[in-house]
Design a protein around this motif. Sequence first.
Motif, PDB file in Angstrom:
ATOM      1  N   GLY A  80      -3.602   3.166  10.341  1.00 34.68           N
ATOM      2  CA  GLY A  80      -5.032   2.969  10.453  1.00 34.68           C
ATOM      3  C   GLY A  80      -5.431   1.726   9.672  1.00 34.68           C
ATOM      4  N   TRP A  81      -6.467   1.022  10.169  1.00 32.35           N
ATOM      5  CA  TRP A  81      -6.992  -0.179   9.502  1.00 32.35           C
ATOM      6  C   TRP A  81      -8.461   0.084   9.185  1.00 32.35           C
ATOM      7  CZ3 TRP A  81      -6.127  -5.800  11.770  1.00 32.35           C
ATOM      8  CH2 TRP A  81      -6.699  -6.745  10.914  1.00 32.35           C
ATOM      9  N   SER A  82      -8.718   0.327   7.898  1.00 33.58           N
ATOM     10  CA  SER A  82     -10.090   0.566   7.442  1.00 33.58           C
ATOM     11  C   SER A  82     -10.566  -0.648   6.667  1.00 33.58           C
ATOM     12  CB  SER A  82     -10.134   1.808   6.539  1.00 33.58           C
ATOM     13  OG  SER A  82      -9.545   1.511   5.278  1.00 33.58           O
ATOM     14  N   ASP A  83     -11.778  -0.583   6.143  1.00 37.36           N
ATOM     15  CA  ASP A  83     -12.267  -1.720   5.360  1.00 37.36           C
ATOM     16  C   ASP A  83     -11.601  -1.774   3.986  1.00 37.36           C
ATOM     17  OD1 ASP A  83     -13.470   0.442   4.169  1.00 37.36           O
ATOM     18  OD2 ASP A  83     -15.520  -0.130   4.668  1.00 37.36           O
ATOM     19  N   ARG A  84     -10.742  -0.788   3.687  1.00 37.80           N
ATOM     20  CA  ARG A  84      -9.976  -0.798   2.430  1.00 37.80           C
ATOM     21  C   ARG A  84      -8.590  -1.401   2.625  1.00 37.80           C
ATOM     22  NH1 ARG A  84     -12.610   3.697   3.114  1.00 37.80           N
ATOM     23  NH2 ARG A  84     -10.855   4.779   4.094  1.00 37.80           N
ATOM     24  N   GLY A  85      -8.146  -1.504   3.875  1.00 40.38           N
ATOM     25  CA  GLY A  85      -6.807  -2.007   4.173  1.00 40.38           C
ATOM     26  C   GLY A  85      -6.146  -1.131   5.219  1.00 40.38           C
ATOM     27  N   ILE A  86      -4.816  -1.136   5.247  1.00 42.42           N
ATOM     28  CA  ILE A  86      -4.099  -0.326   6.239  1.00 42.42           C
ATOM     29  C   ILE A  86      -3.379   0.822   5.547  1.00 42.42           C
ATOM     30  CG2 ILE A  86      -3.813  -2.216   7.869  1.00 42.42           C
ATOM     31  CD1 ILE A  86      -0.903  -2.427   6.943  1.00 42.42           C
ATOM     32  N   PHE A  87      -3.092   1.883   6.330  1.00 42.30           N
ATOM     33  CA  PHE A  87      -2.372   3.026   5.779  1.00 42.30           C
ATOM     34  C   PHE A  87      -1.549   3.686   6.881  1.00 42.30           C
ATOM     35  CE2 PHE A  87      -6.491   4.496   7.219  1.00 42.30           C
ATOM     36  CZ  PHE A  87      -6.235   5.694   7.872  1.00 42.30           C
TER      37      PHE A  87
ATOM     38  N   TYR B 270      13.901  10.403   9.900  1.00 42.36           N
ATOM     39  CA  TYR B 270      14.219  10.480   8.470  1.00 42.36           C
ATOM     40  C   TYR B 270      12.965  10.161   7.661  1.00 42.36           C
ATOM     41  CZ  TYR B 270      14.731   5.454   9.433  1.00 42.36           C
ATOM     42  OH  TYR B 270      14.525   4.170   9.870  1.00 42.36           O
ATOM     43  N   PRO B 271      12.893  10.642   6.420  1.00 40.44           N
ATOM     44  CA  PRO B 271      11.727  10.335   5.584  1.00 40.44           C
ATOM     45  C   PRO B 271      11.708   8.856   5.226  1.00 40.44           C
ATOM     46  CG  PRO B 271      13.379  11.508   4.306  1.00 40.44           C
ATOM     47  CD  PRO B 271      13.858  11.512   5.729  1.00 40.44           C
ATOM     48  N   VAL B 272      10.513   8.301   5.097  1.00 38.53           N
ATOM     49  CA  VAL B 272      10.396   6.861   4.865  1.00 38.53           C
ATOM     50  C   VAL B 272      11.066   6.452   3.555  1.00 38.53           C
ATOM     51  CG1 VAL B 272       8.149   6.932   3.698  1.00 38.53           C
ATOM     52  CG2 VAL B 272       8.780   4.920   5.041  1.00 38.53           C
ATOM     53  N   ASP B 273      11.172   7.373   2.596  1.00 33.15           N
ATOM     54  CA  ASP B 273      11.798   6.980   1.323  1.00 33.15           C
ATOM     55  C   ASP B 273      13.314   6.865   1.429  1.00 33.15           C
ATOM     56  OD1 ASP B 273      12.589   9.692   1.179  1.00 33.15           O
ATOM     57  OD2 ASP B 273      10.815  10.215   0.004  1.00 33.15           O
ATOM     58  N   TYR B 274      13.897   7.179   2.620  1.00 28.40           N
ATOM     59  CA  TYR B 274      15.304   6.859   2.846  1.00 28.40           C
ATOM     60  C   TYR B 274      15.494   5.347   2.999  1.00 28.40           C
ATOM     61  CZ  TYR B 274      17.109  11.639   3.434  1.00 28.40           C
ATOM     62  OH  TYR B 274      17.519  12.933   3.236  1.00 28.40           O
ATOM     63  N   ILE B 275      14.403   4.626   3.251  1.00 29.04           N
ATOM     64  CA  ILE B 275      14.449   3.162   3.250  1.00 29.04           C
ATOM     65  C   ILE B 275      14.233   2.709   1.815  1.00 29.04           C
ATOM     66  CG2 ILE B 275      13.349   1.054   4.110  1.00 29.04           C
ATOM     67  CD1 ILE B 275      14.792   2.583   6.285  1.00 29.04           C
ATOM     68  N   SER B 276      15.176   1.956   1.287  1.00 27.20           N
ATOM     69  CA  SER B 276      15.181   1.647  -0.152  1.00 27.20           C
ATOM     70  C   SER B 276      13.933   0.903  -0.611  1.00 27.20           C
ATOM     71  CB  SER B 276      16.437   0.839  -0.505  1.00 27.20           C
ATOM     72  OG  SER B 276      16.486  -0.366   0.257  1.00 27.20           O
ATOM     73  N   ASN B 277      13.338   0.122   0.292  1.00 29.35           N
ATOM     74  CA  ASN B 277      12.180  -0.673  -0.120  1.00 29.35           C
ATOM     75  C   ASN B 277      10.874  -0.120   0.461  1.00 29.35           C
ATOM     76  OD1 ASN B 277      12.986  -1.355   2.445  1.00 29.35           O
ATOM     77  ND2 ASN B 277      12.279  -3.476   2.314  1.00 29.35           N
ATOM     78  N   ALA B 278      10.819   1.186   0.667  1.00 29.34           N
ATOM     79  CA  ALA B 278       9.609   1.788   1.227  1.00 29.34           C
ATOM     80  C   ALA B 278       8.455   1.721   0.229  1.00 29.34           C
ATOM     81  CB  ALA B 278       9.878   3.241   1.607  1.00 29.34           C
ATOM     82  N   GLN B 279       7.267   1.508   0.754  1.00 31.61           N
ATOM     83  CA  GLN B 279       6.052   1.512  -0.041  1.00 31.61           C
ATOM     84  C   GLN B 279       5.498   2.944  -0.060  1.00 31.61           C
ATOM     85  OE1 GLN B 279       4.451  -0.513  -1.942  1.00 31.61           O
ATOM     86  NE2 GLN B 279       2.500   0.542  -2.162  1.00 31.61           N
ATOM     87  N   ILE B 280       5.526   3.569  -1.257  1.00 29.93           N
ATOM     88  CA  ILE B 280       5.049   4.945  -1.404  1.00 29.93           C
ATOM     89  C   ILE B 280       3.907   4.961  -2.416  1.00 29.93           C
ATOM     90  CG2 ILE B 280       5.679   7.327  -1.926  1.00 29.93           C
ATOM     91  CD1 ILE B 280       7.333   6.301   0.335  1.00 29.93           C
ATOM     92  N   PRO B 281       2.716   5.480  -2.080  1.00 27.86           N
ATOM     93  CA  PRO B 281       2.329   5.952  -0.750  1.00 27.86           C
ATOM     94  C   PRO B 281       2.177   4.794   0.229  1.00 27.86           C
ATOM     95  CG  PRO B 281       0.419   5.936  -2.201  1.00 27.86           C
ATOM     96  CD  PRO B 281       1.608   5.583  -3.055  1.00 27.86           C
ATOM     97  N   GLY B 282       2.110   5.125   1.520  1.00 27.94           N
ATOM     98  CA  GLY B 282       2.110   4.108   2.574  1.00 27.94           C
ATOM     99  C   GLY B 282       0.764   3.462   2.784  1.00 27.94           C
ATOM    100  N   VAL B 283       0.326   2.707   1.803  1.00 28.75           N
ATOM    101  CA  VAL B 283      -0.945   1.991   1.922  1.00 28.75           C
ATOM    102  C   VAL B 283      -0.742   0.516   1.570  1.00 28.75           C
ATOM    103  CG1 VAL B 283      -2.387   4.005   1.455  1.00 28.75           C
ATOM    104  CG2 VAL B 283      -1.593   2.609  -0.444  1.00 28.75           C
ATOM    105  N   GLY B 284      -1.545  -0.353   2.181  1.00 31.16           N
ATOM    106  CA  GLY B 284      -1.466  -1.784   1.923  1.00 31.16           C
ATOM    107  C   GLY B 284      -2.824  -2.428   2.111  1.00 31.16           C
ATOM    108  N   GLY B 285      -2.879  -3.731   1.887  1.00 35.26           N
ATOM    109  CA  GLY B 285      -4.142  -4.448   1.994  1.00 35.26           C
ATOM    110  C   GLY B 285      -4.484  -4.832   3.424  1.00 35.26           C
ATOM    111  N   ILE B 286      -5.476  -5.700   3.568  1.00 32.03           N
ATOM    112  CA  ILE B 286      -5.896  -6.194   4.877  1.00 32.03           C
ATOM    113  C   ILE B 286      -4.780  -7.066   5.465  1.00 32.03           C
ATOM    114  CG2 ILE B 286      -7.585  -7.613   6.092  1.00 32.03           C
ATOM    115  CD1 ILE B 286      -8.778  -5.031   5.002  1.00 32.03           C
ATOM    116  N   PRO B 287      -4.368  -6.840   6.723  1.00 29.85           N
ATOM    117  CA  PRO B 287      -3.298  -7.652   7.313  1.00 29.85           C
ATOM    118  C   PRO B 287      -3.657  -9.131   7.415  1.00 29.85           C
ATOM    119  CG  PRO B 287      -3.663  -5.647   8.602  1.00 29.85           C
ATOM    120  CD  PRO B 287      -4.786  -5.741   7.609  1.00 29.85           C
TER     121      PRO B 287
END
Length: 528
Positions: free
Chosen positions: A256-263, A321-338
């Motif tokens: 999702g892309w909200s005014d806070r960023g993506i998740f 598989y759970p996302v944390d099986y990826i060594s560089n996963a961002q937990i929790p899965g939130v980020g800024g504006i693309p």
Amino acid sequence: METYGIEKLGIVNPKAVYRNLTPAQLTEAALRRGEGKLSNTGALVVTTGKYTGRSPKDKFIVDTPSVHDDIAWGSVNVPITQEKFNAIRSKVVAYLQNREIFIFDGKAGADPVCTRKFRIINELASQNLFIHELLIRPTAEELENYGEADFTIFVAPGFKCIPEIDGTHSEAAIIVDYEQKQVVICGSQYSGEIKKSVFSVMNFLMPKEGVLPMHCSANMDPETHETAVFFGLSGTGKTTLSADPNRKLIGDDEHGWSDRGIFNFEGGCYAKCINLSAENEPEIYNAIKFGSLVENVVMDDETREFDFDDGSLTENTRVGYPVDYISNAQIPGVGGIPKVVIFLTADAFGVLPPISRLDENAAMYHFVTGFTSKLAGTERGITEPQPTFSTLFGEPFMPMDPSVYANMLGERIEKYNTKVYLVNTGWTGGPYGVGSRMKLKYTRAMVTAALNGTFDDVEYKHDEVFNVDIPQTCPNVPSEIMNPRDTWEDKAAYDAQAKKLAKMFQDNFTKKYPNMPKNIAEAGPKAD
């Protein structure tokens, strides 16, 4: 026996009820029940029988007055009456009596403001393992205070519909009832139907809250925290390209892309395994271990080693598989504006540029168009690449009118000055069967150049047929592959093939989007 409230749903006589078991417990249960086998890496391996991919013709939405005007009805969003839904649900509930019931109470939406609670009720321990790994897993404290789910999904692959009686198209059915907040999945053991049903719900709810739901993967620069999203249908490289060892993975399929960023909507990944290798896709390869669920990958019964090149069961082999099986996963899965949006396509005609830059109008055009080639196995009946146009790169899961989602993306691109590129991960040097698939290392290099700003200062050439701007150079990529016409021995054959595809774009757009603004309609390919 603790029943966790399933009697409220009509399941009043279960043999046993298990809630939010650990992956180890679910793996044990699946083995005990004969649902699968262990691989030499410890992953649980199952075969899904007749259904090895999504079954779009078996998907329905319950047509009720409260949602009727919000749904884009047609060949994708097919209506079914509430009476038919209730009747099928009642049969499924009856089918589940006297059986072991596996419950997963989880969440979708890593942004707490947008989180929705989903209760998944499974007859199979292996499918409960799948959704445990694919959704966001609540902590022990969150589970204790979970309360009522926002949506309940019944999953009973062993129950077969009777089309003449149930009003379905086959023995399988995937039915969403937005009003009763329930989903029924029966007749198909393909686990992808469960997660896609969660998406169908989120894609209906989120726009009402000002959040753009996107069928995309996403990653983030670990230092600058700049994010990028990758749109694309199954088989175009969303999962592969977002699993970049130099960036943090936010998620691989829906955001999702909200005014806070993506998740991220999910807490896991569902990756294709066909032709998988440690060299090309180490992150996915190494995620196939204990706790993962592998579907339809051929395995040696003695050594329990995988043959990832064997597509005899299906080309659509998968691992969840759970996302944390990826060594560089961002937990929790939130980020800024693309800062960058990438549209991925796998062009089987072999004529689209490997990467091209899109202005705002072209971005809107290609977003609503959603061109790619359906790759073998992704859907039932697809045995070789077929050109297709899937609105918003995710038409089967977008229940509302395409303009709702398209306008939201356009507003965000303009507001945040987001750069947009079209990347072709398909064929070069000729069409499918003649040319070759674009090398992954070249696609990775082009994506890297798009993300780090290299393409801001290079020479561009305008492609008159496809109406896009092609960068002429890219680090670590041979310059001769940047312009697809140069890779064909027979230039006249290329020209004919390019015009053929351009006309398909035009015909599709004219048919599907007759009321689209002129500035967007004119930003697409030109066949003449």
